[in-house]
Design an enzyme around this catalytic site. Structure first.
Site, PDB file in Angstrom:
ATOM      1  N   SER A  47       0.804  -1.223   0.000  1.00 35.06           N
ATOM      2  CA  SER A  47       0.000   0.000   0.000  1.00 35.06           C
ATOM      3  C   SER A  47       0.836   1.271   0.000  1.00 35.06           C
ATOM      4  CB  SER A  47      -0.968  -0.046   1.187  1.00 35.06           C
ATOM      5  OG  SER A  47      -1.838   1.047   1.141  1.00 35.06           O
ATOM      6  N   HIS A  48       0.652   2.082   1.037  1.00 33.09           N
ATOM      7  CA  HIS A  48       1.308   3.389   1.116  1.00 33.09           C
ATOM      8  C   HIS A  48       2.722   3.290   1.672  1.00 33.09           C
ATOM      9  CE1 HIS A  48      -0.618   2.215   4.776  1.00 33.09           C
ATOM     10  NE2 HIS A  48       0.231   2.975   5.434  1.00 33.09           N
TER      11      HIS A  48
ATOM     12  N   ASP B  37      -2.366   6.711  -3.370  1.00 33.05           N
ATOM     13  CA  ASP B  37      -1.232   6.041  -2.721  1.00 33.05           C
ATOM     14  C   ASP B  37      -0.636   4.925  -3.583  1.00 33.05           C
ATOM     15  OD1 ASP B  37      -3.305   4.219  -2.513  1.00 33.05           O
ATOM     16  OD2 ASP B  37      -2.553   3.387  -0.638  1.00 33.05           O
TER      17      ASP B  37
ATOM     18  N   ASP C  60      -1.027   1.680  -3.954  1.00 28.88           N
ATOM     19  CA  ASP C  60      -1.880   0.743  -4.687  1.00 28.88           C
ATOM     20  C   ASP C  60      -3.195   1.362  -5.149  1.00 28.88           C
ATOM     21  OD1 ASP C  60      -2.687   0.866  -2.020  1.00 28.88           O
ATOM     22  OD2 ASP C  60      -3.564  -1.126  -2.067  1.00 28.88           O
TER      23      ASP C  60
ATOM     24  N   ASP D 119      -5.726   2.876  -3.596  1.00 30.74           N
ATOM     25  CA  ASP D 119      -7.007   2.841  -2.888  1.00 30.74           C
ATOM     26  C   ASP D 119      -7.211   4.055  -1.983  1.00 30.74           C
ATOM     27  OD1 ASP D 119      -5.141   2.007  -1.050  1.00 30.74           O
ATOM     28  OD2 ASP D 119      -6.170   0.154  -0.486  1.00 30.74           O
ATOM     29  N   ARG D 120      -6.124   4.721  -1.578  1.00 33.34           N
ATOM     30  CA  ARG D 120      -6.279   5.912  -0.736  1.00 33.34           C
ATOM     31  C   ARG D 120      -6.353   7.174  -1.593  1.00 33.34           C
ATOM     32  NH1 ARG D 120      -2.752   5.422   4.724  1.00 33.34           N
ATOM     33  NH2 ARG D 120      -3.290   3.267   5.205  1.00 33.34           N
TER      34      ARG D 120
ATOM     35  N   LYS E 192     -11.585   0.412  -0.861  1.00 35.26           N
ATOM     36  CA  LYS E 192     -11.615   1.861  -0.991  1.00 35.26           C
ATOM     37  C   LYS E 192     -11.011   2.214  -2.342  1.00 35.26           C
ATOM     38  CE  LYS E 192      -7.570   2.398   2.038  1.00 35.26           C
ATOM     39  NZ  LYS E 192      -7.383   1.086   2.676  1.00 35.26           N
TER      40      LYS E 192
HETATM   41  C1  G16 Z   1      -5.326  -0.409   5.342  1.00 30.64           C
HETATM   42  C2  G16 Z   1      -6.755  -0.810   5.494  1.00 30.64           C
HETATM   43  C3  G16 Z   1      -7.559   0.354   5.997  1.00 30.64           C
HETATM   44  C4  G16 Z   1      -6.953   0.908   7.269  1.00 30.64           C
HETATM   45  C5  G16 Z   1      -5.518   1.275   7.015  1.00 30.64           C
HETATM   46  C6  G16 Z   1      -4.782   1.752   8.241  1.00 30.64           C
HETATM   47  O1  G16 Z   1      -5.190   0.530   4.331  1.00 30.64           O
HETATM   48  O2  G16 Z   1      -7.289  -1.255   4.284  1.00 30.64           O
HETATM   49  O3  G16 Z   1      -8.858  -0.083   6.187  1.00 30.64           O
HETATM   50  O4  G16 Z   1      -7.653   2.011   7.708  1.00 30.64           O
HETATM   51  O5  G16 Z   1      -4.834   0.152   6.529  1.00 30.64           O
HETATM   52  O6  G16 Z   1      -4.634   0.706   9.111  1.00 30.64           O
HETATM   53  P1  G16 Z   1      -3.691   0.815  10.362  1.00 30.64           P
HETATM   54  O7  G16 Z   1      -4.199   1.991  11.156  1.00 30.64           O
HETATM   55  O8  G16 Z   1      -3.870  -0.492  11.054  1.00 30.64           O
HETATM   56  O9  G16 Z   1      -2.290   1.082   9.890  1.00 30.64           O
HETATM   57  P2  G16 Z   1      -4.067   0.398   3.227  1.00 30.64           P
HETATM   58  O10 G16 Z   1      -4.278   1.583   2.346  1.00 30.64           O
HETATM   59  O11 G16 Z   1      -2.776   0.440   3.985  1.00 30.64           O
HETATM   60  O12 G16 Z   1      -4.314  -0.909   2.575  1.00 30.64           O
END
Ligand code: G16
Length: 601
Positions: free
Chosen positions: A159-160, A324, A326, A328-329, A424
């Site tokens: 992800s990010h 971000d 991938d 989704d953000r 998302k």
């Molecule tokens: C993932 C989840 C999200 C979550 C985020 C932050 O996002 O898909 O639902 O809100 O992590 O999670 P944490 O607070 O546990 O770091 P992504 O964009 O990282 O896949």
């Protein structure tokens, strides 16, 4: 030695008589006899090698998939163990099925694809759709699963988190509605990783991912597809592309999208430029790179600083947005104006029916994660909708959507989305904001006074009140220190019965959030420590579930104001007293040694 050095990489594989293949392969196998326990011709008409392995600790899925340092994943059998555990947990069910595979373009993805294909083929998967160059944004993969009725898909992304040999890698499995695997599957995978003893690889050649087309290896097929096509087709069903195109071409409107050298670079051109007519110059950092250009592809005020600087300059665009790693953000900015993710979901929900064709018959309900501000609840109340509060993690929205209980949902962590898919969706949020702007400006003549992002926010707050919100992240904290702080907070909570005063705030509830899914009754406990006060303010503490090492402490602070004279205040200023209280109550600095957060949102 990694496994595929020990099995045959025979060029004849796939063409075949199985016997020929076995004969050709035997040369290499001879040299590796001690390594392989067996090789047999499967019913799929390719050889399958069985390789012994041992459990590797720490393969438990976090908030969204398994994320570790890239080098950890590149270690002997690390990736293969997890993938094999996944297929073991899916068992007979996955045999003969079609799945998707792709990722965010980060370092190690292309290598990982070949490993995954070999294990998938050996597990009996019939066909895999792979994105060209192994590219697939997370929301686009969710769309693919739904549009092509796939059994599920594997998404290679952290992800990010930054990418590269010294940074992070990750993998997750999305299930047949397009949603991140529910905990019953991730728990089962974890169970298998703890007992795994052998890996099974199909003896098939490496697949060329650079060209679209189909490759057949016995009964197993790999089709390399365009990662944009299905997703774009879906977005065209959700939004009014004609309205958007007309709006974007106005000479008095500008949009700036920062792909942060991540996966949306592959989507922004075809969608924003080719389909919607935005100038090519409106895309920044639009080439996906394996290390995201050395950046941290997290669209927030700290890491998307180039875009933030632009939006606070004289050259600010009317709408600034970023996505971000991938895809989704998302982050939404106006001219010198930041829309918090908590507000973004509320504002989209408030305007959706009027501005976005997909929602023209109204919303079924809305949802937010627990730490996300209550701004969405206020919209739901006025619209007469149910608003669900779920734990952090997009996977918790899936059941609500499948049951027809939720149309739009979001999280404070820059996640916004809807039930067109089960993830998302960064570009969806950008098109949603473009739709609101296009609709609200439909009668404003070119050169007239446009309705801006800031106007939309101010109107919203005037109508619903403002939920001031901020999140403090303390990254790279020692796990032990973070856990001690959590223990301390539990002790404070135990003493904080309703009516107790903490500073000037009177406790309404102090508890550890637990969620019972209203659809299947499953329970998720220990989902964050929260202090809710009688005036509706909240202080919440959580440890992140997406880091790859150490701990990240998240502090979420919220305070509501219905007084319009406060609405223009800076959130940090408005929240200063309650932030001070949160730091005192938690003794965060004492426990972690941190004077300041790494990121403030
Ligand atoms: C993932 C989840 C999200 C979550 C985020 C932050 O996002 O898909 O639902 O809100 O992590 O999670 P944490 O607070 O546990 O770091 P992504 O964009 O990282 O896949």
């Amino acid at each position: 030695m990694r496994y595929y050095h020990s099995v045959c990489s025979c060029k004849h594989a796939g063409a075949w008589s199985p016997l020929l293949s076995l004969a050709v392969c035997s040369v290499n196998l001879e040299a590796n006899r001690s390594f392989l326990t067996s090789l047999h011709i499967s019913t799929q008409k390719f050889a399958v090698s069985t390789v012994p392995t041992q459990p590797i600790e720490g393969q438990k899925t976090g908030t969204s998939g398994l994320r570790k340092k890239t080098k950890v994943f590149m270690g002997e059998n690390y990736l293969a163990n997890w993938i094999q555990a996944l297929f073991n947990s899916l068992g007979e069910e996955v045999k003969g099925k079609t799945i998707g595979l792709g990722g965010d373009g980060r370092y190690f993805n292309k290598e990982a694809v070949q490993t995954i294909l070999k294990i998938a083929a050996a597990a009996g998967v019939k066909k895999v759709f792979v994105g060209r160059d192994a590219i697939f944004a997370t929301p686009a993969m969710s769309a693919l699963i739904r549009r092509r009725s796939l059994y599920g898909a594997l998404i290679m992304s952290a992800s990010h988190n930054p990418g590269g040999p010294e940074e992070d890698w990750g993998i997750k499995f999305n299930y047949s509605s397009g949603e991140p695997a529910p905990e019953r599957i991730t728990d089962a995978i974890y169970g298998f990783t703890k007992n795994i003893s052998e890996l099974k690889f199909a003896d098939i050649p490496e697949t060329d991912l650079s060209q679209l087309g189909s490759h057949t290896y016995g009964d197993f097929e790999v089709e390399v597809i365009d990662p944009v096509e299905d997703y774009l087709a879906l977005l065209k069903e959700v939004f009014d592309f004609d309205l958007l195109r007309e709006f974007i071409k106005r000479p008095d409107f500008s949009v700036e999208f920062d792909a942060m050298h991540a996966v949306t670079g592959a989507y922004a051109g075809p969608i924003l430029v080719d389909a919607l007519g935005a100038p090519g110059s409106s895309i920044r950092n639009g080439t996906p790179l394996e290390d995201f250009g050395g950046g941290h592809p997290d669209p927030n005020l700290t890491y998307a600083h180039d875009l933030v600087d632009l939006q606070w300059s004289e050259n600010a665009a009317d709408l600034g947005a970023a996505s971000d790693g991938d895809g989704d953000r998302n982050m939404i900015l106006g001219n010198k104006f930041f829309i918090t993710p908590s507000d973004s979901v509320a504002m989209i929900a408030a305007n959706a029916q009027e501005c976005i064709p997909y929602f023209k018959s109204g919303l079924k309900g809305v949802a937010r994660s627990m730490p996300t501000s209550g701004a969405t609840d206020r919209v739901a109340e006025q619209l007469g909708l149910k608003c669900f509060e779920v734990p952090t993690g997009w996977k918790f929205f899936g059941n609500l959507m499948d049951a027809g209980l939720c149309s739009i949902c979001g999280e404070e962590s820059f996640g916004t989305g809807a039930d067109h898919i089960r993830e998302k969706d960064g570009l969806w949020a950008v098109l949603a904001w473009l739709s609101i702007l296009a609709y609200r400006n439909r009668d404003v003549p070119v050169g007239g006074k446009k309705v801006t992002v800031e106007d939309i926010a101010m109107e919203h707050w005037a109508k619903f009140g403002r939920n001031f919100f901020s999140r403090y992240d303390y990254e790279g904290v020692e796990s032990e220190a973070a856990n001690k702080m959590v223990e301390h907070l539990r002790e404070v909570m135990a003493k904080s019965s309703p009516g107790t005063k903490l500073g000037d705030y009177e406790v309404q509830t102090a508890d550890e959030f637990s969620y019972t899914d209203p659809v299947d009754g499953s329970v998720a406990s220990k989902q964050g420590l929260r202090f809710v006060f009688n005036d509706g303010s909240r202080i919440i503490f959580r440890l992140s579930g997406t880091g790859s090492s150490g701990a990240t402490v998240r502090l979420y602070i919220e305070q509501y104001s219905s007084d319009p004279s406060t609405h223009k205040m800076d959130a940090q200023e408005a929240l200063a007293p309650i932030i001070k209280l949160a730091l005192e109550v938690s003794q965060l600095t004492n426990f972690t040694g941190r004077e300041k957060p790494t990121v403030i949102t």
